[in-house]
Design a protein around this motif. Sequence first.
Motif, PDB file in Angstrom:
ATOM      1  N   GLN A   1       0.865  -1.257  -0.011  1.00 22.72           N
ATOM      2  CA  GLN A   1      -0.110   0.066   0.094  1.00 22.72           C
ATOM      3  C   GLN A   1       0.915   1.266   0.047  1.00 22.72           C
ATOM      4  O   GLN A   1       0.586   2.146  -0.757  1.00 22.72           O
ATOM      5  CB  GLN A   1      -0.853   0.030   1.124  1.00 22.72           C
TER       6      GLN A   1
ATOM      7  N   SER B   1       1.081   3.930  -3.308  1.00 25.94           N
ATOM      8  CA  SER B   1       0.660   5.254  -3.356  1.00 25.94           C
ATOM      9  C   SER B   1       1.818   6.209  -3.888  1.00 25.94           C
ATOM     10  O   SER B   1       1.377   7.435  -4.272  1.00 25.94           O
ATOM     11  CB  SER B   1       0.556   5.917  -1.860  1.00 25.94           C
ATOM     12  N   LYS B   2       2.941   5.731  -4.244  1.00 24.99           N
ATOM     13  CA  LYS B   2       3.715   6.513  -4.625  1.00 24.99           C
ATOM     14  C   LYS B   2       4.095   5.977  -6.410  1.00 24.99           C
ATOM     15  O   LYS B   2       5.020   6.817  -6.875  1.00 24.99           O
ATOM     16  CB  LYS B   2       5.265   6.200  -4.041  1.00 24.99           C
TER      17      LYS B   2
ATOM     18  N   HIS C   1      -7.993   2.036  -1.232  1.00 24.17           N
ATOM     19  CA  HIS C   1      -7.794   2.826   0.008  1.00 24.17           C
ATOM     20  C   HIS C   1      -6.745   3.815  -0.014  1.00 24.17           C
ATOM     21  O   HIS C   1      -6.818   5.185   0.686  1.00 24.17           O
ATOM     22  CB  HIS C   1      -7.616   1.920   1.327  1.00 24.17           C
ATOM     23  N   VAL C   2      -5.733   3.418  -0.839  1.00 23.69           N
ATOM     24  CA  VAL C   2      -4.593   4.537  -0.828  1.00 23.69           C
ATOM     25  C   VAL C   2      -4.636   5.221  -2.024  1.00 23.69           C
ATOM     26  O   VAL C   2      -3.526   5.702  -2.684  1.00 23.69           O
ATOM     27  CB  VAL C   2      -3.103   3.998  -0.842  1.00 23.69           C
ATOM     28  N   ASN C   3      -5.874   5.293  -2.709  1.00 24.25           N
ATOM     29  CA  ASN C   3      -5.920   5.955  -4.265  1.00 24.25           C
ATOM     30  C   ASN C   3      -5.119   5.495  -5.326  1.00 24.25           C
ATOM     31  O   ASN C   3      -4.539   6.125  -6.208  1.00 24.25           O
ATOM     32  CB  ASN C   3      -5.758   7.463  -3.861  1.00 24.25           C
ATOM     33  N   ALA C   4      -4.776   4.218  -5.190  1.00 24.55           N
ATOM     34  CA  ALA C   4      -3.615   3.657  -6.323  1.00 24.55           C
ATOM     35  C   ALA C   4      -4.417   3.416  -7.609  1.00 24.55           C
ATOM     36  O   ALA C   4      -5.703   3.212  -7.396  1.00 24.55           O
ATOM     37  CB  ALA C   4      -3.095   2.319  -5.692  1.00 24.55           C
TER      38      ALA C   4
END
Length: 231
Positions: free
Chosen positions: A167, A171-172, A199-202
Amino acid sequence: MSRTKRRWPLITESNPQSPISEAYKMLRTNVAFSNLDDEIRTIMVTSSTMGEGKSTTSANIAVTYAQAHRTVLLIDADMRKPTQHHIFDVSNRGGLTSVLSQQQELKDALLTTSIAGLSILPSGPIPPNPSEMLVSRRMNALLETASRLYDVVIIDTPPIMMVTDAQIVASKCDGVVLVIDSGHVKRESARKAKASLEHVNARLLGVVLNNVKRSKAESYYAYYGEQAGSS
């Protein structure tokens, strides 16, 4: 940088015309056309659980990009159970953990492979705090540098349902490829893995279904695109 001869040939190199190799090439093509406005440079590969083939998939995707005359860096960010140094038969004495802990410069940790255009950054020694290292500003800086040095950066991470590492890395990155073993992973587990990424906007670029029994000639079948995320 050092060069070594691998013991374990990859299907995309040893048999580039096979149905499996063609599936990896299709993935490469679909990723390239997944967003015409923003170029996809950093791609994370993960799975829902262990043993689904994410590391093999990461390596083969990296090879197909190199075969398309792109400069590629394959990063083994699975600091808990690193695999890429085994696949490419390179040393794991130094690598990602060494760079993040400032024990080694990135240029000294990069290793060339027998495949033109493909370099690898092994995981390095297993650290006591993988998640903290991945969330650090040094990791951000490393990815920014890698994106300047290479056309494409492929990142192999731990299974997303096992630890938070995937996660953090997702995100990066510009996008994520999720590997699912169709013979063992239930639909609900796949949905939970997708939810963890959301959840981490991936950005889920697609799903690779591994070990789908289509014919004797194929042990992989890849289904890509936005639809894959909702199936």
